[in-house]
Design a protein around this motif. Sequence first.
Motif, PDB file in Angstrom:
ATOM      1  N   ALA A  54     -17.775 -30.382  -2.350  1.00 25.13           N
ATOM      2  CA  ALA A  54     -18.404 -31.033  -3.494  1.00 25.13           C
ATOM      3  C   ALA A  54     -19.761 -31.611  -3.107  1.00 25.13           C
ATOM      4  N   THR A 228     -22.972 -29.611 -19.682  1.00 24.86           N
ATOM      5  CA  THR A 228     -22.546 -30.024 -18.345  1.00 24.86           C
ATOM      6  C   THR A 228     -21.101 -30.500 -18.362  1.00 24.86           C
ATOM      7  N   ASN A 232     -17.907 -28.532 -16.437  1.00 17.77           N
ATOM      8  CA  ASN A 232     -17.280 -29.267 -15.338  1.00 17.77           C
ATOM      9  C   ASN A 232     -16.009 -30.016 -15.748  1.00 17.77           C
ATOM     10  N   GLY A 233     -15.933 -30.457 -17.013  1.00 14.78           N
ATOM     11  CA  GLY A 233     -14.807 -31.286 -17.408  1.00 14.78           C
ATOM     12  C   GLY A 233     -13.786 -30.624 -18.307  1.00 14.78           C
ATOM     13  N   GLY A 352     -26.879 -34.433 -14.989  1.00 13.35           N
ATOM     14  CA  GLY A 352     -25.860 -34.520 -13.950  1.00 13.35           C
ATOM     15  C   GLY A 352     -25.514 -35.956 -13.611  1.00 13.35           C
ATOM     16  N   TYR A 355     -23.404 -37.299 -16.336  1.00 12.12           N
ATOM     17  CA  TYR A 355     -22.034 -36.781 -16.257  1.00 12.12           C
ATOM     18  C   TYR A 355     -21.251 -37.465 -15.141  1.00 12.12           C
ATOM     19  N   GLY A 359     -17.654 -38.811 -15.646  1.00 13.02           N
ATOM     20  CA  GLY A 359     -16.539 -38.539 -14.742  1.00 13.02           C
ATOM     21  C   GLY A 359     -15.855 -39.805 -14.274  1.00 13.02           C
TER      22      GLY A 359
END
Length: 433
Positions: A54, A228, A232-233, A352, A355, A359
């Motif tokens: 990551a 995004t 990713n989610g 990003g 996000y 997250g």
Amino acid sequence: MADLTLAPPRPRSARRPLVLGTLGHVVNDAYTAFLPALLPMFHLQLGLEETTLAGLVAIFALSTSLPGPFLGKLSDRFGEAHITAAGVLFSAVLLSLLAVVPSVPLLFALVAVAGLGSAAIHPAGSMLVRQGTSRPELAVALFAAGGMLGYAAGPTLLAAARDHAGRALPLVLALPGIVAAATIMALVPLESTSLPASTKAARFEWRLVFGPVGLVTLAAALAFLPATAVLNGLPLFLMERHGLPDTHPAIAGTLTTFSLAAAVGGIGVGLLAARLSRTWLLAAVLTGSVPAFLALLWLAPDATGYVIVLGAAGALSYAATPILVVAAQDRAPRSGATASGMVFGLGSALAGLMYFGIGALQAEVGVSLALSLAFVAPVLSAAISFAVLRRIPSFAAASVTETLCICAAASGAGIVTCAPSCTLSGNGVFRNA
């Protein structure tokens, strides 16, 4: 005053930068797809754990985005074709080496540097493709769609080369990029159609960050946030809400459908931008995407309308990009590529970062509510964009008069038009006044 020069129209010259700039983006983004495709190999051969992988992805994301405005300045000073070709070549050579990197320290160093090629091509290529065209939004939309298609094709090309290239793997992988870079340099005229060097800013213009271009960049970041979040989610949401395993075909199918729809949507908006008010078109695209994104949280992957809603969300996800990029370029007459780098690079980096906050909220309020916050961000983007774009004059489509009219630069006296009906946009694009 220097003599004005008239020349016959050259319709092919307008198409050539568009084709070659888009080609460069296709090839470049195919190479950027190598990193995610090679992560399993790094895990097995180099022993990297999920957290380390990551971190590797995060470093690459930063290197492909944050340097964009400063590399855009290189394009403003030395020419879009040169920097586009150099960016493709840089990505091709360094990212091809990822397939044979022998150690973890070298891997991290290579990833941190290799992203600069992608960071350079976005501002340079987006300026290159709009040279000589009266429909810049369409040109930028085709450029962006090319990148998405290249990214989708990258893993397949990598797998085929790994199966057949043997020890020549790095050379075989790099060869398409080398050919593409050479083609761009050979076929794009050395004479840039952007502003003369005397009218370009000598240094990075920090006023861009705090002026209208900065606001457009913030609007772009908010517009990019839902996409995004989906990429990713949404897989995690599908696993949590619907109990899907991580290998379920619906997860991969969701991401593929979304990406392909995004390419189509950008081109569609580019076509409409020449016929409709781009201010109202942008507002409609951004606000219209919100219900489509939110509907993804309520429909099951096997529901009848899921694919339709997913396609609509994908088509609207990056549809604002060509309008925002062109608006930023038009607000920076002497630094068009720098402004492009801010939207593509800094905008993506801010998305990003936003996000990252989304997250963090997922653990506190749940994936569904956290994604909902990301999905309504385009409303704020629309408000910011409307405030900025309504102050930018819109232009009609190209006419016969424009085609026949050629503008020349007078020595030491800026831009001089050869007829009252011809004007030169801030970034060297001839348009009908």
